[in-house]
Design a protein around this motif. Structure first.
Motif, PDB file in Angstrom:
ATOM      1  N   GLY A 828       0.818  -1.205   0.000  1.00 22.29           N
ATOM      2  CA  GLY A 828       0.000   0.000   0.000  1.00 22.29           C
ATOM      3  C   GLY A 828       0.854   1.257   0.000  1.00 22.29           C
ATOM      4  O   GLY A 828       0.557   2.226  -0.713  1.00 22.29           O
ATOM      5  N   ALA A 829       1.934   1.252   0.800  1.00 18.34           N
ATOM      6  CA  ALA A 829       2.836   2.408   0.824  1.00 18.34           C
ATOM      7  C   ALA A 829       3.486   2.616  -0.541  1.00 18.34           C
ATOM      8  O   ALA A 829       3.648   3.753  -1.009  1.00 18.34           O
ATOM      9  N   ALA A 830       3.846   1.512  -1.205  1.00 21.07           N
ATOM     10  CA  ALA A 830       4.519   1.627  -2.501  1.00 21.07           C
ATOM     11  C   ALA A 830       3.605   2.250  -3.552  1.00 21.07           C
ATOM     12  O   ALA A 830       4.038   3.100  -4.345  1.00 21.07           O
ATOM     13  N   TYR A 831       2.329   1.836  -3.575  1.00 23.73           N
ATOM     14  CA  TYR A 831       1.417   2.434  -4.551  1.00 23.73           C
ATOM     15  C   TYR A 831       1.251   3.932  -4.287  1.00 23.73           C
ATOM     16  O   TYR A 831       1.229   4.744  -5.212  1.00 23.73           O
ATOM     17  N   ALA A 832       1.146   4.302  -3.030  1.00 17.86           N
ATOM     18  CA  ALA A 832       1.014   5.724  -2.715  1.00 17.86           C
ATOM     19  C   ALA A 832       2.275   6.486  -3.127  1.00 17.86           C
ATOM     20  O   ALA A 832       2.198   7.628  -3.594  1.00 17.86           O
ATOM     21  N   LEU A 833       3.442   5.862  -2.968  1.00 14.45           N
ATOM     22  CA  LEU A 833       4.689   6.503  -3.397  1.00 14.45           C
ATOM     23  C   LEU A 833       4.710   6.721  -4.912  1.00 14.45           C
ATOM     24  O   LEU A 833       5.216   7.739  -5.399  1.00 14.45           O
ATOM     25  N   VAL A 834       4.175   5.764  -5.671  1.00 12.73           N
ATOM     26  CA  VAL A 834       4.106   5.939  -7.126  1.00 12.73           C
ATOM     27  C   VAL A 834       3.284   7.171  -7.471  1.00 12.73           C
ATOM     28  O   VAL A 834       3.687   8.017  -8.281  1.00 12.73           O
ATOM     29  N   TYR A 835       2.111   7.275  -6.857  1.00  9.49           N
ATOM     30  CA  TYR A 835       1.249   8.420  -7.148  1.00  9.49           C
ATOM     31  C   TYR A 835       1.912   9.727  -6.712  1.00  9.49           C
ATOM     32  O   TYR A 835       1.829  10.744  -7.405  1.00  9.49           O
ATOM     33  N   LEU A 836       2.607   9.694  -5.572  1.00 10.53           N
ATOM     34  CA  LEU A 836       3.300  10.898  -5.108  1.00 10.53           C
ATOM     35  C   LEU A 836       4.410  11.281  -6.083  1.00 10.53           C
ATOM     36  O   LEU A 836       4.662  12.477  -6.317  1.00 10.53           O
ATOM     37  N   GLY A 837       5.066  10.269  -6.663  1.00 10.20           N
ATOM     38  CA  GLY A 837       6.065  10.562  -7.686  1.00 10.20           C
ATOM     39  C   GLY A 837       5.466  11.288  -8.873  1.00 10.20           C
ATOM     40  O   GLY A 837       6.075  12.202  -9.442  1.00 10.20           O
ATOM     41  N   HIS A 838       4.237  10.931  -9.255  1.00 12.20           N
ATOM     42  CA  HIS A 838       3.587  11.618 -10.376  1.00 12.20           C
ATOM     43  C   HIS A 838       3.220  13.059 -10.005  1.00 12.20           C
ATOM     44  O   HIS A 838       3.250  13.942 -10.867  1.00 12.20           O
ATOM     45  N   VAL A 839       2.872  13.279  -8.751  1.00 13.50           N
ATOM     46  CA  VAL A 839       2.627  14.654  -8.309  1.00 13.50           C
ATOM     47  C   VAL A 839       3.890  15.487  -8.484  1.00 13.50           C
ATOM     48  O   VAL A 839       3.861  16.606  -9.025  1.00 13.50           O
ATOM     49  N   GLU A 840       5.026  14.952  -8.033  1.00 10.46           N
ATOM     50  CA  GLU A 840       6.287  15.691  -8.144  1.00 10.46           C
ATOM     51  C   GLU A 840       6.657  15.933  -9.613  1.00 10.46           C
ATOM     52  O   GLU A 840       7.154  17.006  -9.970  1.00 10.46           O
ATOM     53  N   SER A 841       6.414  14.941 -10.477  1.00 12.07           N
ATOM     54  CA  SER A 841       6.687  15.137 -11.904  1.00 12.07           C
ATOM     55  C   SER A 841       5.849  16.272 -12.469  1.00 12.07           C
ATOM     56  O   SER A 841       6.332  17.115 -13.235  1.00 12.07           O
ATOM     57  N   ALA A 842       4.576  16.293 -12.089  1.00 19.09           N
ATOM     58  CA  ALA A 842       3.681  17.328 -12.598  1.00 19.09           C
ATOM     59  C   ALA A 842       4.120  18.711 -12.152  1.00 19.09           C
ATOM     60  O   ALA A 842       3.882  19.706 -12.842  1.00 19.09           O
ATOM     61  N   LEU A 843       4.794  18.788 -10.997  1.00 13.38           N
ATOM     62  CA  LEU A 843       5.258  20.070 -10.473  1.00 13.38           C
ATOM     63  C   LEU A 843       6.680  20.404 -10.924  1.00 13.38           C
ATOM     64  O   LEU A 843       7.239  21.419 -10.502  1.00 13.38           O
ATOM     65  N   GLY A 844       7.269  19.540 -11.765  1.00 12.17           N
ATOM     66  CA  GLY A 844       8.604  19.807 -12.288  1.00 12.17           C
ATOM     67  C   GLY A 844       9.727  19.407 -11.365  1.00 12.17           C
ATOM     68  O   GLY A 844      10.888  19.742 -11.629  1.00 12.17           O
ATOM     69  N   ARG A 845       9.429  18.697 -10.280  1.00  9.77           N
ATOM     70  CA  ARG A 845      10.467  18.282  -9.323  1.00  9.77           C
ATOM     71  C   ARG A 845      10.889  16.850  -9.666  1.00  9.77           C
ATOM     72  O   ARG A 845      10.480  15.880  -9.019  1.00  9.77           O
ATOM     73  N   TYR A 846      11.727  16.717 -10.688  1.00  7.45           N
ATOM     74  CA  TYR A 846      12.021  15.409 -11.261  1.00  7.45           C
ATOM     75  C   TYR A 846      12.885  14.552 -10.332  1.00  7.45           C
ATOM     76  O   TYR A 846      12.728  13.318 -10.297  1.00  7.45           O
ATOM     77  N   ASP A 847      13.812  15.172  -9.601  1.00  8.44           N
ATOM     78  CA  ASP A 847      14.650  14.381  -8.689  1.00  8.44           C
ATOM     79  C   ASP A 847      13.808  13.738  -7.594  1.00  8.44           C
ATOM     80  O   ASP A 847      13.973  12.542  -7.297  1.00  8.44           O
ATOM     81  N   ALA A 848      12.902  14.493  -7.013  1.00  8.77           N
ATOM     82  CA  ALA A 848      12.033  13.941  -5.970  1.00  8.77           C
ATOM     83  C   ALA A 848      11.129  12.857  -6.541  1.00  8.77           C
ATOM     84  O   ALA A 848      10.901  11.806  -5.914  1.00  8.77           O
ATOM     85  N   ALA A 849      10.624  13.099  -7.753  1.00  5.90           N
ATOM     86  CA  ALA A 849       9.767  12.085  -8.392  1.00  5.90           C
ATOM     87  C   ALA A 849      10.526  10.780  -8.581  1.00  5.90           C
ATOM     88  O   ALA A 849      10.020   9.695  -8.281  1.00  5.90           O
TER      89      ALA A 849
END
Length: 978
Positions: A828-849
């Motif tokens: 469950g944590a891993a799936y949430a991390l995937v979605y959080l990575g997409h949030v960071e990508s959308a905001l231009g924060r590629y390293d965090a994503a």
């Protein structure tokens, strides 16, 4: 002067081997247009027209002059003020590029292609093609469709074609095929290029790929242009057909790369004797009489005559004819309770041919159509054993030439002969000499010493191979002096038995069975009887001990004894019954008052399945029903064995559930379905899941168990979601929700709401999805159910992501991750991390994503969650694309696509196809990009995924993908609500 310019790929320039920053796109485009002119001047009007067409701004001339001025400074840094430019001189009201041809890659490419030095064409072509770094001006959308760029692409395809032909002539077939594949992919409607590929595949012995390529192009031509193949492609196809017909038994190479090649034949028959004429006859029957004929052979004969043995021996002998695979299924046509339906057989074959379980259609006709499509262009042997009727066989027939079907049946199946052109081999009993040889092989030299007794025994066994094998074991230990007495006793016993009849006086083998059975020790005899009651295909020693209610050692000893006497068939550590012996054993059990499968067997399967699920999915233990431990031996399951046990027993679990539902033991299918959902869903075993749950639902309704009925409808909804059947899923979940309200069960209500919210998300109904998921979270907090709260927050975060509400999405996802870590839910944590990575990508924060996706990937791999691994790789590929690291993006996205196909996640497959299309466009490969987006659109339309449909349509509507934020960043799809 050491200025070098590259345009075959992204536009680049070097001065004294130092890279030059060529400036903004418009400035680079001016230089690109001058390169395309090939040393000829380009007028100011021509430059302006290329930039603005019929509507140039008033400042157009000044803009062009400014770009030229800046390029001169960049390319000639040492030029004196007001001195004439040598690189970009002004000529005739325009400009010319004054750079030597050998310093511009496109000019070197043309010189090598058209004027090979020293006449070495292959070396020149090889050098020319190494200059190619991608589509010309890959980073300049303005020039993507310029006529001269399109001309360069055509030159490249022509060079690849010549290179492939040269490699083919040199014997380097694999390199030739790679070149021809690239040409064919660049222009799918180029019949000359496709014909070259067909011939290259045939030259490599890869005839299945040759046929598949031809038929794919034929369909493409019909769909796109409404025409049939022209003479070049038709000639290539006929050449392959001619070669194929001239060498029907030639050893073939492996099938096409990436294809699943099934190898399902049962083991060859030990001690196989005789049948030389019949084997030769099968060779003749399975050779196509005409080029366009689908070959079908029917081996018919009485029970026990050796139809399966003959077909299996022939199949092993000729397997080299079928490089694309060997399909086998026992249709159990003469089992009154468990015949295999055409739909079930098709589902199995589709999976065997590589179709993920989630993609197996629900409708039988659709399955048959998909099956025929997968067989198109392949050479596969399809062995259909124990067919009872034409209707059981007809849906399993291929629709195109290449494959061969062999059917065994007690019936002659005249409908196959009349309607489908099948050719028939009527199998008689063994010849007398062959029967004696078989008996001697099985029982030893006494056959020669006691010839009269042996002759009599062969006659009593009606020269049937099955009966002879059983009889040989019975008499193997006898002394020669007693053989005549044994034969006489057998003759006397016949008159006093209620024989098991097969409808043919020559096949009444009950006498042989009964003679073998009567000599069994009591424990083995009881094992034999109870095996007749088991509805599955085979058992291991644990299930056998559950049958008899005894210890595992005793069960193993009884099975070994039965196998030694040929009363059961052993395959590894599993044991099954011939259908005649099953019927005989069941008859004996009924006579002894053992009319149904013992409850302890159902308890054994249910408990062990639950134990396996606890090992595989420990966090969800509280969401599954608790089942008691049976008072019998059960296997000890661990991480490495739990999944293997479920895979080995899946058919038995479904069969026992169906049997129990139909024989008054309704509790069992209900509990089993509630236990097994996650395994069936994650493994893509959707046909089995639907069968199990439909029987379980009827059983729950017969028990008036409305809570379980609601749970089962939720499960059916989950399965429908994974198959992309959103309307059906929504209907099931709505009914489940109504039942949950009726019975007042908060847990079931939360499950229904959560899954319904997920369906609404797929359908693009984001507001409704958010409302339902918010209600789920509130209910979970009221009841203290932290696991459900975490899943609800994760899914709500995904909805917020699609709504571009990034701050809200990040807050929900971080809260989900915190809870998952607290309760030990790594997945469950891993799936949430995937979605959080997409949030960071959308905001231009590629390293965090990238960090979030890498963390998720490690968690998924640790939990053996291939679907999650695919989503994490997809996220990493998206980050690579945003960073411009295209090759790495392709590698990661390709790995994700393979995993999505493996687990049968069609939404994930559509998503990655769109992302691969974007990467291809960014690399200057528009034909490849269009192919990916077209595939994504087809998949998304089939499953009703509106988000991926919109992505694909937007890409296909525009000739150039726009650089910038990855449009797919807000689309992950895996739900954790069940």
């Amino acid at each position: 002067m050491t200025l070098r310019i590259q345009v075959l790929g992204p536009m680049r320039a070097w001065l004294h081997d130092e890279p030059l920053p060529l400036g903004p796109p418009a400035q680079r485009a001016v230089l690109g247009l001058l390169v395309l002119a090939g040393g000829q001047p380009v007028s100011m009007a021509g430059l302006i027209d290329a930039f603005w067409g019929d509507q140039p701004p008033a400042s157009a001339v000044n803009v062009i002059q400014t770009h030229v001025k800046r390029l001169r400074r960049l390319l000639e840094p040492g030029r004196a003020p007001h001195a004439r430019s040598e690189v970009l001189p002004h000529l005739g009201g325009g400009y010319r590029l004054g750079v030597p041809e050998e310093q511009i890659d496109i000019m070197r490419f043309r010189r090598l292609v058209h004027h090979a030095p020293d006449g070495d064409e292959l070396a020149a072509l090889t050098e020319a093609l190494t200059l190619w770094q991608g589509r010309p001006f890959a980073d300049l959308p303005l020039l993507a469709e310029h006529p001269r760029v399109l001309s360069i692409l055509a030159e490249h395809r022509a060079a690849l074609g010549r290179y492939g032909a040269a490699m083919l002539a040199a014997g380097a077939v694999d390199r030739a095929i790679s070149a021809f594949e690239e040409v064919a992919a660049a222009d799918p409607l180029d019949e000359v290029g496709q014909a070259r590929l067909v011939r290259a595949y045939a030259a490599a012995g890869r005839r299945a790929q040759a046929f598949h390529t031809y038929h794919a192009v034929r369909r493409h031509l019909a769909d796109e242009l409404g025409v049939d193949p022209g003479p070049e492609l038709t000639a290539a196809h006929l050449e392959v057909l001619d070669e194929d017909s001239r060498a029907p038994a030639a050893t073939g190479p492996p099938a096409a790369s990436g294809r699943t090649v099934p190898a399902e034949l049962p083991a060859d028959v030990p001690g196989f004797t005789g049948r030389a004429y019949e084997l030769d006859e099968l060779d003749e029957l399975t050779t196509a009489p005409e080029p366009d004929t689908v070959v079908i052979a029917v081996v018919s004969g009485t029970a026990g005559v050796g139809k399966t043995a003959l077909a299996t021996r022939w199949a092993h002998r000729t397997r080299a004819r079928f490089p694309d695979g060997l399909l086998y299924i026992d249709l159990r046509g003469y089992d009154p309770e468990q015949p295999v339906s055409p739909g079930a057989a098709l589902a199995r074959f589709l999976r065997s041919l590589g179709l993920p379980g989630e993609q197996v259609p629900g409708d039988v006709e659709e399955r048959a159509a998909r099956y025929r499509s997968l067989l198109d262009g392949r050479r596969v042997l399809i062995l259909l054993d124990n067919a009872a009727s034409v209707d059981q066989v007809r849906p399993l027939l291929p629709g195109s030439v290449g494959s061969v079907v062999v059917v065994t049946s007690r019936d002659s199946l005249p409908g196959l002969v009349v309607r489908h052109g099948a050719r028939r081999l009527d199998l008689d009993v063994l010849r007398r000499e062959d029967a004696l040889v078989l008996l001697r092989r099985l029982a030893g030299d006494w056959v020669t010493a006691q010839a009269t007794a042996a002759e009599a025994l062969v006659a009593q066994c009606a020269r049937l191979p099955l009966a002879l094998r059983i009889a040989a074991e019975l008499v193997h230990g006898k002394t020669p002096a007693t053989l005549a007495d044994v034969v006489g006793e057998l003759a006397d016993h016949r008159s006093r038995l209620d024989l098991l009849s097969t409808g043919d006086p020559h096949s009444d083998m009950g006498i042989v069975f009964s003679w073998s059975y009567r000599d069994l020790p009591p424990d083995a005899a009881r094992m034999f009887r109870l095996l007749g009651l088991h509805p599955g295909v085979d058992v291991d020693d644990f299930a056998a001990s559950a049958l008899i209610g005894g210890d595992q050692v005793g069960a193993r000893d009884s099975l070994a004894l039965l196998a030694g006497r040929h009363l059961v068939q052993r395959s590894g550590e599993r044991y099954g019954l011939h259908d005649l012996l099953r019927a005989y054993a069941k008859e004996l059990a009924a006579r002894d008052g053992e009319a149904d499968l013992p409850r302890r067997v159902l308890e054994f399967y249910l408990h062990t399945a639950a134990a396996a699920m606890d090992v595989l999915y420990p966090v969800e233990r509280g969401r599954r029903p608790r089942v008691p431990h049976p008072a019998i031996a059960v296997p000890s399951l661990r991480d490495g064995t739990a999944l293997a046990w479920l895979d080995a027993e899946r058919a038995n679990l479904v069969a026992t559930a169906v049997h129990a539902a139909e024989h008054g033991q309704a509790w069992y299918p209900v509990q089993l379905a509630l236990v097994l959902l996650r395994y069936l869903e994650n493994g893509g075993h959707y046909a089995d899941a639907v069968t199990l749950h439909e029987h379980a639902l009827r059983a729950a309704e017969s028990l008036a168990d409305r809570r379980s009925a609601a749970q089962l409808r939720i499960n059916l909804g989950v399965v429908a979601v994974q198959q992309g059947r959103y309307a059906e899923a929504s209907a099931e979940l709505q009914r489940a929700l109504e039942l949950a309200y009726d019975v007042g069960d908060a847990f079931v209500r939360v499950r229904a709401l959560g899954n319904l919210g997920h369906v609404y998300q797929w359908q693009g109904r984001y507001s409704e999805a958010a409302r339902m998921l918010t209600e789920v979270i509130d209910l979970a907090r009221q009841t203290g159910d932290r696991g459900t709260e975490a899943r609800g927050l994760g899914n709500l975060g995904q909805v917020r992501l699609r709504q571009d509400r990034y701050a809200d999405a990040a807050e929900d996802l971080r809260a989900s991750i915190t809870i998952c870590r607290d309760i030990g839910d790594a997945v469950g944590a891993a799936y949430a991390l995937v979605y959080l990575g997409h949030v960071e990508s959308a905001l231009g924060r590629y390293d965090a994503a990238g960090e979030h996706h890498e963390h998720a990937l490690a968690l998924f791999r640790g939990a053996t969650e291939p679907a999650g691994e695919a989503y994490a790789l997809d996220g990493l590929g998206g980050v690579d694309l945003l960073r411009g690291e295209h090759e790495r993006a392709v590698d990661r996205l390709s790995a994700a696509l393979a995993l999505f196909r493996q687990v049968g996640d069609r939404a994930g497959e559509a998503r990655v196809a769109n992302s691969l299309g974007q990467v291809a466009a960014a690399m200057g490969r528009p034909a490849e990009a269009r192919a990916h987006h077209t595939s994504a659109l087809r998949l998304a339309e089939e499953i009703g995924n509106r988000y991926e449909q919109s992505r694909a349509r937007a890409a296909l509507a525009s000739p150039v993908e726009v650089e910038g934020r990855l449009a797919s960043a807000t689309s992950t799809g895996k739900t954790t609500t069940r």
